[in-house]
Design a protein around this motif. Structure first.
Motif, PDB file in Angstrom:
ATOM      1  N   LYS A  36      45.724  36.152  55.322  1.00 10.48           N
ATOM      2  CA  LYS A  36      46.768  35.185  55.366  1.00 10.48           C
ATOM      3  C   LYS A  36      48.091  35.679  55.354  1.00 10.48           C
ATOM      4  O   LYS A  36      49.035  34.870  55.102  1.00 10.48           O
ATOM      5  N   GLY A  37      48.361  36.935  54.922  1.00 10.08           N
ATOM      6  CA  GLY A  37      49.509  37.397  54.725  1.00 10.08           C
ATOM      7  C   GLY A  37      50.192  37.115  53.271  1.00 10.08           C
ATOM      8  O   GLY A  37      51.377  37.510  53.126  1.00 10.08           O
ATOM      9  N   ILE A  38      49.411  36.907  52.254  1.00 12.39           N
ATOM     10  CA  ILE A  38      49.769  36.742  50.957  1.00 12.39           C
ATOM     11  C   ILE A  38      49.995  38.084  50.169  1.00 12.39           C
ATOM     12  O   ILE A  38      50.807  38.434  49.433  1.00 12.39           O
ATOM     13  N   TYR A  39      49.062  38.999  50.577  1.00 13.73           N
ATOM     14  CA  TYR A  39      48.897  40.320  50.322  1.00 13.73           C
ATOM     15  C   TYR A  39      49.265  41.217  51.444  1.00 13.73           C
ATOM     16  O   TYR A  39      48.889  40.791  52.469  1.00 13.73           O
ATOM     17  N   SER A  40      50.026  42.120  51.197  1.00 13.91           N
ATOM     18  CA  SER A  40      50.299  43.141  52.008  1.00 13.91           C
ATOM     19  C   SER A  40      49.077  44.288  51.891  1.00 13.91           C
ATOM     20  O   SER A  40      48.249  44.073  51.170  1.00 13.91           O
ATOM     21  N   GLN A  41      49.133  45.099  52.974  1.00  7.92           N
ATOM     22  CA  GLN A  41      48.200  46.264  52.958  1.00  7.92           C
ATOM     23  C   GLN A  41      48.216  46.945  51.561  1.00  7.92           C
ATOM     24  O   GLN A  41      47.268  47.057  50.934  1.00  7.92           O
ATOM     25  N   ALA A  42      49.247  47.217  51.154  1.00  7.72           N
ATOM     26  CA  ALA A  42      49.737  47.947  50.089  1.00  7.72           C
ATOM     27  C   ALA A  42      49.262  47.023  48.542  1.00  7.72           C
ATOM     28  O   ALA A  42      48.441  47.662  47.940  1.00  7.72           O
ATOM     29  N   ASP A  43      49.305  45.753  48.726  1.00  4.57           N
ATOM     30  CA  ASP A  43      49.057  44.951  47.805  1.00  4.57           C
ATOM     31  C   ASP A  43      47.370  45.010  47.612  1.00  4.57           C
ATOM     32  O   ASP A  43      46.703  44.929  46.633  1.00  4.57           O
ATOM     33  N   TYR A  44      46.786  44.893  48.778  1.00  4.09           N
ATOM     34  CA  TYR A  44      45.208  44.989  48.862  1.00  4.09           C
ATOM     35  C   TYR A  44      44.559  46.292  48.212  1.00  4.09           C
ATOM     36  O   TYR A  44      43.748  46.324  47.389  1.00  4.09           O
ATOM     37  N   ASP A  45      45.514  47.249  48.715  1.00  3.57           N
ATOM     38  CA  ASP A  45      44.908  48.635  48.099  1.00  3.57           C
ATOM     39  C   ASP A  45      45.155  48.565  46.594  1.00  3.57           C
ATOM     40  O   ASP A  45      44.246  49.233  45.883  1.00  3.57           O
ATOM     41  N   ASP A  46      46.262  48.156  46.390  1.00  2.73           N
ATOM     42  CA  ASP A  46      46.538  48.317  44.646  1.00  2.73           C
ATOM     43  C   ASP A  46      45.491  47.477  43.899  1.00  2.73           C
ATOM     44  O   ASP A  46      45.115  47.853  42.834  1.00  2.73           O
ATOM     45  N   TYR A  47      45.167  46.209  44.512  1.00  2.23           N
ATOM     46  CA  TYR A  47      43.870  45.623  43.826  1.00  2.23           C
ATOM     47  C   TYR A  47      43.073  46.214  43.597  1.00  2.23           C
ATOM     48  O   TYR A  47      42.357  46.266  42.597  1.00  2.23           O
ATOM     49  N   PHE A  48      42.383  46.994  44.556  1.00  2.00           N
ATOM     50  CA  PHE A  48      41.034  47.757  44.523  1.00  2.00           C
ATOM     51  C   PHE A  48      41.418  48.926  43.615  1.00  2.00           C
ATOM     52  O   PHE A  48      40.395  49.429  42.984  1.00  2.00           O
ATOM     53  N   ASP A  49      42.565  49.626  43.612  1.00  2.39           N
ATOM     54  CA  ASP A  49      42.771  50.647  42.883  1.00  2.39           C
ATOM     55  C   ASP A  49      42.711  50.335  41.336  1.00  2.39           C
ATOM     56  O   ASP A  49      42.132  51.033  40.451  1.00  2.39           O
TER      57      ASP A  49
END
Length: 209
Positions: A132-145
């Motif tokens: 939905k564009g709330i997370y960027s791809q970097a945000d998403y990767d940071d979440y899992f990291d």
């Protein structure tokens, strides 16, 4: 430490029949929302006959504790976020997130008497935020990291955090009985939070629908 691999997690989710069907038929931007709804459609089924689990029902304003299919406790009325319960929550919107969670912490010195934390935002909520564009791809990767490193979801992203079930502390019981007043948590009375804390533990499944 609980390790989460993004690809393995999503593969596991998509292997569930109801979820896989939703993922195939839905438009891309709505896939994650459909995954949450598909999970909720199955979440009321106990994992086994002796499972202790919690169901928070937005429409009924109730919190129920089950052992398998047997009802042990039901608290009503409960209070949710001022903006109601939705599958999508962002920081500061006063929404109670819907979904399937697990208890991951207790705070017995909370201003709300006792705070029972849950593992929001889950990986499914993170995926929904990405699509939905709330997370960027970097945000998403940071979440899992962060999740892989600490075994719990980050609490300071655009999705917010610090969601759980708590008592009233010194809050007004009359307001609690008449309105949804929290910033996104589930609130019960002080007596009820004592009873709930005596029943559940870390790992207890919590369904909010």
């Amino acid at each position: 430490m609980f390790l989460v691999n993004r690809r393995r997690f999503l593969a596991m989710v998509l292997s569930l029949p109801a979820v896989a069907s939703a993922a195939v038929t839905a438009p891309n931007q709505d896939t994650a929302t459909d995954l949450v709804e598909a999970m909720l459609s199955r979440a009321h089924v106990p994992r086994h006959s002796n499972e202790l689990w919690v169901l928070v029902d937005d429409k009924e304003a109730t919190l129920s504790v089950f052992r398998g299919n047997a009802l042990l406790e039901r608290f009503a009325p409960i209070s949710l976020g001022r903006a109601g319960a939705k599958t999508q929550r962002v920081r500061g919107d006063n929404v109670t997130p819907m979904g399937e969670f697990h208890v991951n912490r207790f705070n017995y010195e909370s201003q709300w008497r006792t705070f029972i934390g849950i593992d929001y935002p889950t990986p499914v909520h993170a995926r929904m935020a990405l699509e939905k564009g709330i997370y960027s791809q970097a945000d998403y990767d940071d979440y899992f990291d962060y999740y892989r490193r600490y075994g719990r979801p980050p609490q300071d992203t655009a999705l917010g955090g610090a969601i759980g079930i708590h008592g009233l502390g010194s809050a007004d019981p009359d307001i609690h009985g008449r309105y949804h007043w929290t910033q996104g948590c589930v609130a019960v009375t002080n007596d009820q939070i004592d009873r709930l804390a005596a029943l559940v533990g870390v790992g207890t499944r919590v369904v909010i629908r």
